[in-house]
Design a protein around this motif. Sequence first.
Motif, PDB file in Angstrom:
ATOM      1  N   LEU A 194       0.823  -1.199   0.000  1.00  0.00           N
ATOM      2  CA  LEU A 194       0.000   0.000   0.000  1.00  0.00           C
ATOM      3  C   LEU A 194       0.864   1.258   0.000  1.00  0.00           C
ATOM      4  N   ARG A 195       1.930   1.254   0.793  1.00  0.00           N
ATOM      5  CA  ARG A 195       2.818   2.425   0.825  1.00  0.00           C
ATOM      6  C   ARG A 195       3.504   2.632  -0.531  1.00  0.00           C
ATOM      7  N   ALA A 196       3.903   1.552  -1.194  1.00  0.00           N
ATOM      8  CA  ALA A 196       4.547   1.670  -2.504  1.00  0.00           C
ATOM      9  C   ALA A 196       3.589   2.266  -3.533  1.00  0.00           C
ATOM     10  N   SER A 197       2.320   1.845  -3.500  1.00  0.00           N
ATOM     11  CA  SER A 197       1.333   2.397  -4.429  1.00  0.00           C
ATOM     12  C   SER A 197       1.069   3.870  -4.131  1.00  0.00           C
ATOM     13  N   LEU A 198       1.018   4.232  -2.858  1.00  0.00           N
ATOM     14  CA  LEU A 198       0.831   5.637  -2.484  1.00  0.00           C
ATOM     15  C   LEU A 198       1.984   6.498  -2.977  1.00  0.00           C
ATOM     16  N   GLU A 199       3.212   5.985  -2.831  1.00  0.00           N
ATOM     17  CA  GLU A 199       4.375   6.752  -3.266  1.00  0.00           C
ATOM     18  C   GLU A 199       4.378   6.930  -4.784  1.00  0.00           C
ATOM     19  N   ALA A 200       4.017   5.880  -5.520  1.00  0.00           N
ATOM     20  CA  ALA A 200       3.963   5.979  -6.978  1.00  0.00           C
ATOM     21  C   ALA A 200       2.897   6.981  -7.408  1.00  0.00           C
ATOM     22  N   PHE A 231      -4.191  -1.761  -5.426  1.00  0.00           N
ATOM     23  CA  PHE A 231      -4.043  -0.460  -4.768  1.00  0.00           C
ATOM     24  C   PHE A 231      -3.779   0.639  -5.805  1.00  0.00           C
ATOM     25  N   ASP A 232      -2.948   0.344  -6.809  1.00  0.00           N
ATOM     26  CA  ASP A 232      -2.691   1.321  -7.878  1.00  0.00           C
ATOM     27  C   ASP A 232      -4.006   1.740  -8.550  1.00  0.00           C
ATOM     28  N   ALA A 233      -4.847   0.751  -8.851  1.00  0.00           N
ATOM     29  CA  ALA A 233      -6.102   1.032  -9.549  1.00  0.00           C
ATOM     30  C   ALA A 233      -7.040   1.868  -8.673  1.00  0.00           C
ATOM     31  N   LEU A 234      -7.109   1.561  -7.388  1.00  0.00           N
ATOM     32  CA  LEU A 234      -7.985   2.316  -6.491  1.00  0.00           C
ATOM     33  C   LEU A 234      -7.542   3.772  -6.385  1.00  0.00           C
ATOM     34  N   ARG A 252      -4.597   3.450   5.757  1.00  0.00           N
ATOM     35  CA  ARG A 252      -4.437   2.721   7.013  1.00  0.00           C
ATOM     36  C   ARG A 252      -4.479   1.223   6.753  1.00  0.00           C
ATOM     37  N   VAL A 253      -3.857   0.468   7.653  1.00  0.00           N
ATOM     38  CA  VAL A 253      -3.958  -0.992   7.684  1.00  0.00           C
ATOM     39  C   VAL A 253      -4.406  -1.348   9.095  1.00  0.00           C
ATOM     40  N   ARG A 254      -5.491  -2.114   9.209  1.00  0.00           N
ATOM     41  CA  ARG A 254      -5.985  -2.480  10.532  1.00  0.00           C
ATOM     42  C   ARG A 254      -6.413  -3.943  10.562  1.00  0.00           C
ATOM     43  N   VAL A 255      -6.348  -4.511  11.757  1.00  0.00           N
ATOM     44  CA  VAL A 255      -6.738  -5.903  11.985  1.00  0.00           C
ATOM     45  C   VAL A 255      -8.183  -5.926  12.466  1.00  0.00           C
ATOM     46  N   LEU A 256      -8.983  -6.840  11.916  1.00  0.00           N
ATOM     47  CA  LEU A 256     -10.401  -6.944  12.268  1.00  0.00           C
ATOM     48  C   LEU A 256     -10.670  -8.250  13.008  1.00  0.00           C
ATOM     49  N   GLY A 257     -11.628  -8.223  13.904  1.00  0.00           N
ATOM     50  CA  GLY A 257     -12.017  -9.446  14.607  1.00  0.00           C
ATOM     51  C   GLY A 257     -11.802  -9.417  16.092  1.00  0.00           C
ATOM     52  N   GLY A 258     -11.371  -8.289  16.640  1.00  0.00           N
ATOM     53  CA  GLY A 258     -11.217  -8.167  18.087  1.00  0.00           C
ATOM     54  C   GLY A 258     -10.158  -9.072  18.663  1.00  0.00           C
ATOM     55  N   ALA A 266      -6.696  -3.138   4.355  1.00  0.00           N
ATOM     56  CA  ALA A 266      -5.794  -2.080   3.893  1.00  0.00           C
ATOM     57  C   ALA A 266      -6.615  -1.168   2.994  1.00  0.00           C
ATOM     58  N   ALA A 267      -6.761   0.104   3.390  1.00  0.00           N
ATOM     59  CA  ALA A 267      -7.698   0.978   2.683  1.00  0.00           C
ATOM     60  C   ALA A 267      -7.198   2.411   2.646  1.00  0.00           C
ATOM     61  N   VAL A 268      -7.782   3.173   1.722  1.00  0.00           N
ATOM     62  CA  VAL A 268      -7.507   4.607   1.613  1.00  0.00           C
ATOM     63  C   VAL A 268      -8.829   5.354   1.700  1.00  0.00           C
ATOM     64  N   ARG A 269      -8.754   6.601   2.189  1.00  0.00           N
ATOM     65  CA  ARG A 269      -9.957   7.417   2.333  1.00  0.00           C
ATOM     66  C   ARG A 269      -9.671   8.828   1.843  1.00  0.00           C
ATOM     67  N   THR A 270     -10.658   9.429   1.154  1.00  0.00           N
ATOM     68  CA  THR A 270     -10.540  10.816   0.716  1.00  0.00           C
ATOM     69  C   THR A 270     -11.914  11.470   0.727  1.00  0.00           C
TER      70      THR A 270
END
Length: 333
Positions: A194-200, A231-234, A252-258, A266-270
């Motif tokens: 995800l970080r590599a796609s963000l940097e590109a 990630f590039d496409a998104l 952000r990257v987060r773990v789900l399931g408590g 792994a997601a992006v928001r705008t």
Amino acid sequence: MRPGPARASAAEALRGAGCRVRGAREPYEGTARFVERPTDLVVLTLAGFRRRDTAFLKAVKSRSPTTRILLLVPEGRRGAALDALQAGADAYVLEPFYPAELATVAKALLARLEDEPDEDMARALGRLSGEVAHAINNPLQILALLGESADVSVETRDALSQEVGRIQSVMRILGRFGLLRKPQTSHEPLGPALRASLEAARHRGDVEAVGDAPDDGPPVPVDTSQAGVAFDALLHLLAARASERPAAVEARVRVLGGDRPTAVEAAVRTDAVDLDAEAIEALRGAVLLNRDDTREVYPGLALADAVARNHGGRLVAKPTDEGVILGLRLPLV
């Protein structure tokens, strides 16, 4: 390629892409090695390449039509590149090359679908997209090189370059969809991809990352090459639909399931993109789209959705009060 730092760097980049590499110092030796044991990919530099050496390329394609040929083109060898492409080469990278660029192009050329005959529609569409992109890419590269000829007027060259660029954008989207083979998974965290796609995307001027960089997250079974193109496409979609560029994006990257984690997201928001639930649903089935005002070609959500499902996960795509969220949610096991 003659032995030395450049060949060592190319070999290391290809090994990093999962290839087994053998070297040859010139076309005659390359022909002998290829006849002895044909390979899936041939990479050669055009430094010192002569017109008669195109016989090597023709010999490769004659013996193994499915073998891909990737050229390394030094400054001043565009004419040789044109001859080589017309003789059967499939793609080229400018030399000196970036190892990551070489590895990415090599992986795209080597993409093979390993699915059973009952492959789902997304993988079948991926196969078709890859074949279309490969068939068009070669004449398109020849056309691009011809457009740089001094015999072409400046006005024609500029117009040709603009239209070739639009077609190349379509080919990039289709070529990435062509990577939808059966995932070759290993346990890797999603954060680095995800970080590599963000940097590109930041380097292209598409997005501006805000907030903290996403964490690595725990390892999940993932084909990182597929996750990366998703990630590039998104990010490309968000940039193309944004009210202004670069679009401010938080990741952000987060773990789900408590207490008993089950998945990693792994997601992006705008908030620079206005998409409601109905519009997002329409985008799910779209491979590529066009902006009417700028004629820009950009991907829909079909690629990322297929990547998520390939891994037993799902696409995250939802409007919220704080903006649109897009990403992948993949199972931990």
